[in-house]
Design an enzyme around this catalytic site. Structure first.
Site, PDB file in Angstrom:
ATOM      1  N   HIS A  46     -92.485   6.866  24.391  1.00 49.42           N
ATOM      2  CA  HIS A  46     -93.151   7.840  25.254  1.00 49.42           C
ATOM      3  C   HIS A  46     -93.514   7.310  26.635  1.00 49.42           C
ATOM      4  O   HIS A  46     -94.188   7.993  27.380  1.00 49.42           O
ATOM      5  CB  HIS A  46     -94.433   8.332  24.583  1.00 49.42           C
ATOM      6  N   GLN A 144     -91.523   6.565  10.926  1.00 49.51           N
ATOM      7  CA  GLN A 144     -92.626   7.476  11.216  1.00 49.51           C
ATOM      8  C   GLN A 144     -92.496   8.793  10.445  1.00 49.51           C
ATOM      9  O   GLN A 144     -91.444   9.457  10.470  1.00 49.51           O
ATOM     10  CB  GLN A 144     -92.712   7.750  12.712  1.00 49.51           C
ATOM     11  N   GLU A 146     -94.011  12.249  10.641  1.00 49.51           N
ATOM     12  CA  GLU A 146     -94.779  13.010  11.631  1.00 49.51           C
ATOM     13  C   GLU A 146     -94.166  14.387  11.872  1.00 49.51           C
ATOM     14  O   GLU A 146     -94.297  14.943  12.951  1.00 49.51           O
ATOM     15  CB  GLU A 146     -94.873  12.215  12.948  1.00 49.51           C
ATOM     16  N   ASP A 172     -98.027  14.285  16.267  1.00 55.29           N
ATOM     17  CA  ASP A 172     -96.816  15.087  16.060  1.00 55.29           C
ATOM     18  C   ASP A 172     -96.856  15.812  14.721  1.00 55.29           C
ATOM     19  O   ASP A 172     -96.340  16.933  14.607  1.00 55.29           O
ATOM     20  CB  ASP A 172     -95.567  14.210  16.178  1.00 55.29           C
TER      21      ASP A 172
HETATM   22  C1  3PY Z   1     -98.143  10.557  16.706  1.00 54.84           C
HETATM   23  O1  3PY Z   1     -99.347  10.673  16.444  1.00 54.84           O
HETATM   24  O2  3PY Z   1     -97.352  11.497  16.808  1.00 54.84           O
HETATM   25  C2  3PY Z   1     -97.591   9.244  16.930  1.00 54.84           C
HETATM   26  O3  3PY Z   1     -96.407   9.107  17.114  1.00 54.84           O
HETATM   27  C3  3PY Z   1     -98.530   8.085  16.928  1.00 54.84           C
HETATM   28  O4  3PY Z   1     -98.008   7.000  17.582  1.00 54.84           O
HETATM   29 MG    MG Z   2     -95.331  10.832  17.429  1.00 53.07          MG
END
Ligand code: 3PY
Ligand code: MG
Length: 258
Positions: A46, A144, A146, A172
């Site tokens: 990001h 991840q 998310e 996310d």
């Molecule tokens: C999120 O909270 O979406 C993240 O990717 C945290 O780094």
């Molecule tokens: Mg994220």
């Protein structure tokens, strides 16, 4: 012998304290490393940090005594192999949504026979001649969770072997589920979902990570079984310090904005 002290600590069931760097400055990476964090995550997803800057970050973090980890832009074999070849000892791969994507992440991060990562020598030579043999065991790979689809496919994602753990992305996740994000104060539904995901991830024998915006939030996550938790970031530490100083001066009538 090539070893990764962060992964070792995590596999022993211990909590490892790190932080994020997002401010596009290897100097900051070095300062953070010298503060005693086990690892510093460089956020290539990001923030405006490219590979040339990332390698300087990794050098600076290592010089500061910490382990360099990269959060990558995408689950893509080019992103992954180039970050690992530049010396990252761990990767956090965003937006894994299915078991098929988890399998791809394993393929991209692991050398044969586990995966298809190609070996290019170069900078990883600093880790020693046994890097090639030991990398599959020592490189930390966190996927991840998310996205709504990842929640739906979690059991299948957890059944995939070859990666180390799941890193819940609360923001996310909230956006994808249509819930109030942590930045907006969060909500009980999000916390319940995170608690449920955490339990299932731990139950599957995977490492468990997420973000934490304060020492208090960090302690609460530890109580839930999270062990891989970056504490705040360079940007949030700066904001916290700045806001505290400004409040004090405003209360004393010494700082009037505008
Ligand atoms: C999120 O909270 O979406 C993240 O990717 C945290 O780094
Ligand atoms: Mg994220």
């Amino acid at each position: 012998m090539f070893t990764n002290p962060v992964k070792k600590k995590l596999l022993e069931g211990r909590v490892s304290v790190g932080t994020w760097s997002v401010l596009a400055s290897p100097l900051i990476g070095e300062f953070l490393a010298r503060e005693g964090f086990d690892y510093v995550i460089v956020d290539l997803e990001h923030h405006p940090i490219g590979l040339e800057m990332a390698v300087h970050y990794f050098q600076a973090i290592t010089a500061g005594g910490s382990v360099p980890i990269a959060r990558l832009a995408y689950n893509d074999h080019v992103c992954i192999k180039r970050a690992l070849d530049a010396g990252a000892l761990g990767v956090i791969i965003p937006l894994i949504k299915s078991a098929a994507e988890a399998l791809k992440a394993v393929e991209f991060t692991r050398f044969p026979p586990l995966g298809q990562r190609p070996y290019g020598g170069g900078r990883v030579g600093i880790y020693g001649v046994d890097y090639l043999k030991r990398a599959n065991d020592e490189i930390l790979v966190m996927l991840q969770i998310e996205h709504r689809q990842a929640v739906e496919d979690l059991d299948a994602i957890l059944a995939v072997e070859g990666y180390d753990g799941c890193f819940i992305g609360p923001t996310d996740l909230a956006v994808s589920m249509g819930l109030r994000t942590p930045m907006e104060g969060g909500c009980a539904e999000l916390e319940d979902l995170i608690a449920d995901l955490a339990q299932r991830i731990r139950g599957a024998g995977k490492l468990l990570g997420t973000v934490s915006a304060s020492a208090e939030a960090w302690r609460e996550r530890v109580a839930q079984g999270f062990t891989f938790m970056p504490l705040c970031s360079d940007l949030s530490f700066m904001r916290q310090g700045l806001n505290a100083a400004r409040r004090e001066l405003e209360e004393a009538g010494l700082w009037q904005s505008g």
